[in-house]
Write an enzyme that holds these catalytic residues in place. Structure first.
Site, PDB file in Angstrom:
ATOM      1  N   ASP A 205       0.837  -1.199   0.000  1.00  0.00           N
ATOM      2  CA  ASP A 205       0.000   0.000   0.000  1.00  0.00           C
ATOM      3  C   ASP A 205       0.874   1.252   0.000  1.00  0.00           C
ATOM      4  OD1 ASP A 205      -2.815   1.135   0.503  1.00  0.00           O
ATOM      5  OD2 ASP A 205      -1.643   2.051   2.114  1.00  0.00           O
ATOM      6  N   GLU A 274       1.405  -0.442  -4.980  1.00  0.00           N
ATOM      7  CA  GLU A 274       0.443   0.618  -5.303  1.00  0.00           C
ATOM      8  C   GLU A 274       1.218   1.929  -5.358  1.00  0.00           C
ATOM      9  OE1 GLU A 274      -3.585   2.607  -3.406  1.00  0.00           O
ATOM     10  OE2 GLU A 274      -1.794   2.353  -2.185  1.00  0.00           O
TER      11      GLU A 274
END
Length: 550
Positions: A205, A274
């Site tokens: 993330d 990401e």
């Protein structure tokens, strides 16, 4: 042509199904999905024909950002179950031939994490330098102009230290100081814990947010006409700056190389980053190579632009920059409006949903499909009084947050959709119940069964799994390209509009033989052109190996 891949590179061309555990299946009646619920529905996931699942955070957390604020990286939050439940999930998934990718949120923790609780006490404790602390300016204001992605200033005052701490997201998500080598070592130890447990990969993330500018320089202002970006509108002050100093720092590259060295000790384990920066495609190309991340995805196809020119331009830009890496594409996830609504509007039908899955699964790279995408779910309308997302509450009504894509998975048509026996944490819309798994299972022409058939067919097409890509000039609203492996060449054409369209085949493609795919509505191919009804796709094969093995 592309080179064939080894078994340890299973992730190349893989279809990865994202499970948002809060909303997948609740087994204990508290209205929130859990790990036993995922175990219970793994056979369903296997029926889709996907290669892996990515599970959004299930770690111990106060849930200020629904698990993306981690208080203990090595334990399961009781809301979701236990470590033993995770081990059962891993074992059953592997027994079904499904790899398991878990979220890792490395750039920040919860403010309830033991590291932060110690760090905030004073300036002399062993964890004092584990987070980004800074003195105020002479007038008491924050040390610079950095803004939080969730709105407002990215600094929070801590009276015990008489300093500010940095939070690129919520104030409850303080940023770790990755300039401290002890932080890097502890982070890699946490990652190793899950690799030792047997996970097959990590979805990382906000991976470009690990480092900040040591000098804490102000971000420069951004002109009004350029104020757009990931998940925020122009009324969010985050859009007012070029974010050159609060993320995507050069020091991140050696850390990614250390992370890759750790992963390389576990053959077959993969990373999916990401990436959201001022130039996300350029950053993705920089981050994804044999020394750093295995795969990366950005938000370029999670925007509102659905034109053929935009999609082609986005893919071609990444292809030109990423000379030695592997992309991953997504058109829906837990952070953005569902693609059926975002791109198709209120009247988008099942053909549109089928075409979207076929399109994203035909681009060069791996694919993340978000739960419910295989059902063609539209964005849910969640009333203000039912909102849970702090981002949506803060920016209502201009931006309604992320709850509309996070509502519970509809397993049947009953009032609670077979999701829970209790009160669901978000309401289940009636239009989703009408599109339930149960209803679509029984309909041979449903989106669900079309997706299953397409993914089964795709698995046997080496060109679509790991071939190269070359776009073909086509009149709008058509998108056309060629995928080519060592043994197969496939032509793909998509009609993105709600009107019939004709694709004039270039001379070099007129020998293409139509590939019959039961899940896709029929398109008529003549000698010189292909007639495509609204929201349809056509695939043709050049050469003898029309139905190749991947």
């Amino acid at each position: 042509m592309a080179t064939e891949v080894s078994a340890t590179e299973w992730w190349r061309g893989a279809v990865i199904y994202q499970v948002y555990p809060r909303s997948f299946k609740d087994t204990d009646g508290d209205g929130v999905g859990d790990l036993p619920g995922i175990v219970e529905r793994l056979d369903y996931i296997a029926s889709l024909g996907v290669d892996a699942i990515w599970i959004s955070p299930f770690f111990r957390s106060p849930m200020a950002d629904f698990g993306y604020d981690i208080a203990d990286y090595r334990d399961v939050d009781p809301l979701f179950g236990t470590l033993e439940d995770f081990d059962r999930l891993l074992s059953k998934a592997h027994g079904l031939g499904i790899r398991v990718v878990i979220d890792q949120v490395l750039s920040h923790t919860s403010d309830q994490h033991a590291w932060f609780r110690e760090s905030r006490m004073d300036r002399d404790n062993p964890k004092a330098d584990w987070y980004v602390w800074a003195d105020p300016r002479e007038d008491g204001t924050p040390p610079n102009n950095w803004m939080s992605l969730f709105g407002g200033v990215a600094w929070r005052w801590e009276p015990r230290r008489e300093q500010y701490y940095l939070h690129n997201f919520l104030a409850a998500q303080p940023d770790l100081n990755f300039h401290n080598p002890d932080v890097q070592a502890a982070t890699l130890d946490n990652v190793a814990f899950w690799l030792e447990r047997g996970v097959d990969g990590l979805r990382l993330d906000a991976i470009n947010f690990c480092f900040h500018d040591r000098q804490l320089r102000d971000n420069p202002p951004k002109p009004a006409h350029l104020r757009a970006g990931r998940g925020f509108s122009t009324d969010n002050p985050y859009a007012y700056q070029y974010h050159w100093h609060n993320n995507t720092q050069p020091e991140n590259l050696p850390f990614l190389e250390s992370l890759r060295a750790l992963l390389d000790r576990y053959p077959g384990a993969t990373t999916l980053g990401e990436i959201s920066s001022e130039d996300s495609l350029a950053t993705t190309a920089e981050y994804v190579n044999p020394q750093r991340l295995h795969m990366g995805y950005s938000f370029e196809l999670l925007t509102s632009d659905f034109s053929a020119d935009y999609i082609r331009g986005t893919v071609e830009r990444l292809e030109a920059a990423m000379t030695d890496g592997w992309p991953c594409w997504a058109i829906s996830n837990h952070d953005v409006q569902r693609a059926v609504t975002r791109w198709g509007g209120a009247d988008a039908g099942p053909d549109f949903a089928k075409m979207l899955v076929a399109l994203v699964c035909s681009l060069r790279g791996s694919v993340c499909l978000y739960q419910g995408e295989e059902l063609g779910l539209p964005e849910a309308e969640v009333p203000f009084e039912a909102l849970q997302d702090p981002y949506g509450v803060a920016f209502w009504p201009n931006f309604k947050g992320r709850d509309g894509c996070r509502t519970p998975m509809p397993w049947d048509g009953e009032p609670l959709a077979g999701f829970t026996a209790g009160t669901p944490w978000l309401p289940v819309p009636a239009e989703h119940r009408a599109l339930s798994v149960q209803a679509q299972d029984e309909d041979a022409g449903s989106v669900l069964n079309a997706v299953r058939a397409f993914l089964r067919w795709r698995r046997g097409q080496s060109a679509l799994v790991h071939g190269s890509i070359r776009f073909i000039d086509a009149p709008a609203p058509l998108l056309a390209f060629v995928r080519e492996s060592q043994t197969q060449c496939v032509v793909a054409v998509f009609n993105l509009s709600n009107e019939p369209a004709t694709f004039p085949l270039p001379p070099e493609l007129r020998a293409a033989a139509t590939l019959e795919i039961a899940s896709l509505p029929h398109c008529v191919a003549g000698c010189d052109s292909v007639e495509l009804p609204p929201h349809r796709a056509w695939f043709g094969a050049l050469g003898a190996d029309a139905q190749d093995g991947a």
